[in-house]
Enzyme design. Structure first.
Site, PDB file in Angstrom:
ATOM      1  N   ARG A  58       0.788  -1.215   0.000  1.00  0.00           N
ATOM      2  CA  ARG A  58       0.000   0.000   0.000  1.00  0.00           C
ATOM      3  C   ARG A  58       0.832   1.283   0.000  1.00  0.00           C
ATOM      4  NH1 ARG A  58      -4.723   0.350   4.390  1.00  0.00           N
ATOM      5  NH2 ARG A  58      -5.122  -1.659   3.369  1.00  0.00           N
ATOM      6  N   HIS A  65      -8.373  -3.493  -7.051  1.00  0.00           N
ATOM      7  CA  HIS A  65      -8.037  -2.773  -5.816  1.00  0.00           C
ATOM      8  C   HIS A  65      -9.294  -2.571  -4.970  1.00  0.00           C
ATOM      9  CE1 HIS A  65      -4.997  -0.430  -3.664  1.00  0.00           C
ATOM     10  NE2 HIS A  65      -5.927   0.462  -3.399  1.00  0.00           N
ATOM     11  N   TYR A  74     -18.359  13.810 -12.341  1.00  0.00           N
ATOM     12  CA  TYR A  74     -18.293  15.019 -13.158  1.00  0.00           C
ATOM     13  C   TYR A  74     -16.985  15.132 -13.952  1.00  0.00           C
ATOM     14  CZ  TYR A  74     -22.203  16.535 -10.236  1.00  0.00           C
ATOM     15  OH  TYR A  74     -23.403  16.620  -9.600  1.00  0.00           O
TER      16      TYR A  74
END
Length: 823
Positions: free
Chosen positions: A42, A88, A132
């Site tokens: 990570r 993921h 968006y």
């Protein structure tokens, strides 16, 4: 009660599976497992491709989706969903935050994602919701995935064993250093600064050629971190320490300048801020300190930043000491510390690496990638060669092969017969029975033979790469240089000495360049060696692409480290450092010169003088369009303001057209647009101050005007090169221009008229010089002077540049032969 029950087989079996462990041992092992999971899975980047798993998975998901730099943008929510669902499973917000950062040009030195929409700002504004915004891979990101399908890296199962994902990307450039990385793991953290791609690649190539190179040697190429927000790094010692040990603390200082407003009050204008600094919060903190009296002497504070860059204006009160204000800002706001921790995963384990070790690990990775790719390509080529050999052998026995296939009951029987009769392999026989009749023509046979030769050559090349490590390393170097050629750009972050003096020159290579300026004040520079010499009479190549309605006004040669005096048609002079002019491609329009030179409307550069040419008792001699000449001591131009100073006072309607450096004992030669010249002694023009108008140099005929002025002496064996607006020109020995008194009508130099047009420029040249001619439309040509005929005065000249019908020669300059030899 249960202890009184008799033992049962079931109870005994369950008890046998119970392990007795110490609580502290279990806690320790569980914590270590958790820590290693965070470290390796990570928080830390891999030294080979410079990516953490989430970055790698986003790019791989986009690759699998076909969202490349050449495709249309895709909704960010779609990319996040594919990444989370397939590779993921850690929540969409973490994935989207990573995607956003990879698209921010103020966070990534070379953004890996091309975003469309609101992706946040330096003020800390968050990005719009993922529904968006849209995204696709940036071109440079595709270089990280290049050759992924050629078995160049290992793949592993994804989280649910349904798909496979790459454990590392091929990475065609050292992304760990180029884009840097930051992250906090368990018990450790990493903070790697970004660097200039070209510098890192140069250092990598040097290390490949010189494996024993030290960090100091590599720092000849990698000057220091190169942050996307620019700014300055204070001191070189901290950089060396970070590169030599893998740890260090760099002081990063905002870039600013101090100037005067029209009212005479000083102001500080901040144009670049330290990396990862929140601009809005920094402005707020400065305002709070001003209101609380911690910073004194500030009358106004404004953030005038826009999409073109940062601009924070701090105006000082009348009578305030700007040095005190500057120091207070530096102490509290304009400097920050970047703690370098060059920690990355090497073979799955975290290691702090020096600059050299980082590059060595990357080179080892690329060697493995190129080796595996070559093996893959070799197997493909050998398979193809095997098929082509079968086709060629079939063509040699075409009649027998056709008869055998015709006599066969079906395709399987035909394949078996081919294998038995002609000793074809199964693959060859299968391919032959599928051949069309059209492939039996002689032309098709020739094409097969050509392809077979090409495949054999490719096999030989690949075998050489696999057998000879030097060849393999050569491939790596060539590919790195190609990446540099494609994506290299100018360094943004400068190195500042501890006393605050910017040593930008240390980061700029000394090279000859050409500077192009247009009438609408667009300016750029290009390396002079980008333009190979052509024979006279050619059309040249594109040297600039002015916008519609704009035209090239000036081209001149300079060294990147030169200080230049730029004289304009309005009689102003500005001081300019060549490297401050943005370097751009041939076809670029240029950038507005407003940040370098504050031109007035209609003002343009007409002459450039190199201050490095100044010696004691030298002069700048100027000529105006209406024939005035003036001579001013060079010391009058030692202190030129950023807004310029007056170089000559002009009559209404007159313009400054040229300027040269003279030594007081020269002869001056003035050339006019109608082809006249006059030569007179420099002493006939008395020394004057900057604001003087000058004296008459030539008696112009009606409608004529001055085109240029040059300096010479009686021992000068050079020639006068005259170039007209239609691209014609000639050389004439300076000895043919006799000395007269000032303010005469002069002699005919070149015939003008419909063919030649007016004279554009006049320069003194030697036989080994090169002339640079540029047209108003942006065509540029470099031509050896010796290609231009040497003729007498009052002649037509020859074609130097083939100018288009609707175009004209805009400017001419000369590259001295000594410069050409040095380069």
């Amino acid at each position: 009660m249960s202890s009184d029950l008799p033992d049962s087989p079931e109870v005994s079996a369950d008890a046998a599976r119970v392990e007795h462990v110490r609580v502290e041992d279990e806690m320790e092992q569980s914590y270590i497992d958790y820590a290693m999971s965070v470290i390796a899975g990570r928080a830390l980047p891999d030294v080979r491709d410079g990516l953490k798993p989430v970055h790698r998975r986003i790019l791989y998901a986009m690759h699998e989706m076909g969202v490349s730099s050449g495709s249309s943008h895709r909704k960010s929510s779609s990319i996040v969903g594919e990444t989370m669902g397939d590779y993921h499973p850690h929540g969409d917000s973490a994935i989207y935050d990573t995607l956003v950062r990879m698209a921010q040009d103020f966070s990534m030195r070379y953004p890996l994602v091309d975003g469309q929409g609101n992706f946040g700002s330096m003020d800390g504004d968050p990005a719009a919701a993922m529904r968006y915004t849209e995204a696709r891979m940036a071109p440079v990101a595709e270089e990280l995935l290049e050759d992924l399908e050629k078995d160049t890296v290992d793949f592993g199962a994804n989280y649910d064993d349904r798909l496979e994902e790459p454990e590392v990307l091929p990475a065609a450039f050292p992304n760990l250093l180029v884009n840097g990385s930051s992250g906090i793991a368990v018990g450790m953290s990493t903070n790697i600064p970004p660097h200039n791609l070209g510098e890192v690649i140069d250092a990598t190539v040097h290390l490949i050629d010189n494996p024993d190179a030290e960090v100091t040697d590599l720092m000849e190429y990698v000057k220091g971190p190169d942050f996307p927000t620019g700014a300055n790094i204070v001191g070189k010692n901290a950089i060396h320490s970070a590169y030599a040990t893998g740890r260090g603390r760099l002081t990063v200082r905002a870039d600013y300048e101090i100037d005067e407003m029209e009212s005479g009050r000083p102001r500080i204008v901040i144009t670049e801020i330290p990396f990862q600094e929140n601009k809005a919060r920094m402005v707020e903190r400065i305002a709070d300190d001003v209101n609380e009296g911690i910073i004194e002497g500030v009358s106004d504070l404004r953030d005038e930043s826009d999409r073109d860059g940062v601009r924070i204006v701090i105006e000082c009160k009348r009578g305030a000491n700007v040095d005190v204000v500057e120091n207070q800002l530096l102490d509290h706001h304009l400097e920050s510390t970047f703690g370098v921790i060059n920690l990355a995963l090497v073979d799955g384990e975290p290691r702090v690496l020096t600059l050299k070790e980082t590059l060595e690990e990357y080179v080892a990775h690329r060697k493995e990638v190129v080796r595996r790719r070559s093996e893959y390509d070799l197997a493909e080529a050998e398979d193809r060669a095997h098929i082509l050999e079968g086709r060629l052998r079939a063509l040699e026995n075409v009649d027998d092969v056709v008869d055998l296939i015709q006599d066969s009951a079906d395709r399987d029987e035909a394949k078996a017969a081919l294998e038995e009769s002609f000793d074809f392999s199964t693959e060859q026989a299968q391919h032959i029975v599928r051949m069309q009749l059209g492939s039996l023509t002689s032309m098709e046979a020739a094409e097969i033979e050509d392809e077979y030769e090409d495949v054999q050559a490719e096999i030989e090349r690949l075998e050489t790469i696999l057998d000879d490590e030097s060849e393999l390393l050569g491939v790596i170097k060539d590919e790195l240089r190609a990446i540099k050629e494609e994506y290299d750009d100018d360094r943004r972050t400068s190195i500042v000495e501890d006393d605050g003096t910017v040593t930008r020159e240390d980061l700029i290579p000394e090279e000859e360049c050409l500077v192009v300026v247009t009438e609408d004040d667009y300016i750029k520079r290009m390396p002079a060696d980008r333009f190979d010499a052509q024979h006279r009479g050619g059309k040249g190549i594109i040297g600039a692409d002015p916008k519609e309605g704009d035209r090239v006004s000036t081209v001149f040669r300079a060294n990147t480290h030169d200080y230049l005096l730029a004289f304009t048609n309005h009689g102003q002079v500005y001081r300019l450092k060549t490297y401050e002019i943005p370097e751009m491609s041939r076809t670029a329009r240029g950038k507005s010169a407003v940040n370098l030179i504050d031109f007035d409307d209609g003002e343009e550069i007409t002459a450039v003088v190199n201050t490095d040419e100044f010696d004691d008792d030298e002069y700048v001699t100027m000529a105006t369009r209406d024939g005035y000449v003036k001579r001013t001591c060079s010391s009058a131009f030692e202190n030129v303001l950023s807004t310029g100073i007056i170089a000559a006072k002009l009559e209404d309607g007159d313009e400054l057209v040229d300027a040269v450096v003279t030594d007081g004992d020269s002869d001056l030669v003035i050339a006019t647009e109608d082809g006249m010249t006059i030569r007179f002694d420099e002493s006939e023009v008395r020394e004057m101050g900057r604001t003087a108008r000058g004296v008459r140099g030539i008696d112009l005929q009606d409608g004529d005007s001055v085109a240029g002025i040059v300096a010479t002496d009686e021992h000068d064996d050079r020639a006068l090169l005259t170039v007209t607006e239609r691209g014609y020109g000639k050389r004439t020995p300076l000895s043919e221009y006799r000395t007269q008194s000032r303010y005469g009508k002069g002699l005919i130099d070149i015939k003008t008229g419909d063919r030649n047009g007016s004279v554009t420029a006049a320069n003194t040249v030697a036989d080994d010089d090169h002339v640079i001619v540029m047209s108003a439309a942006g065509q540029i040509m470099r031509c050896p002077v010796e290609d231009v005929s040497t003729v007498g005065r009052n002649t037509m000249g020859v074609t130097i540049m083939d100018v288009a019908v609707d175009d004209t020669v805009a400017s001419v300059d000369v590259i001295p032969g000594t410069v050409i030899e040095d380069s």
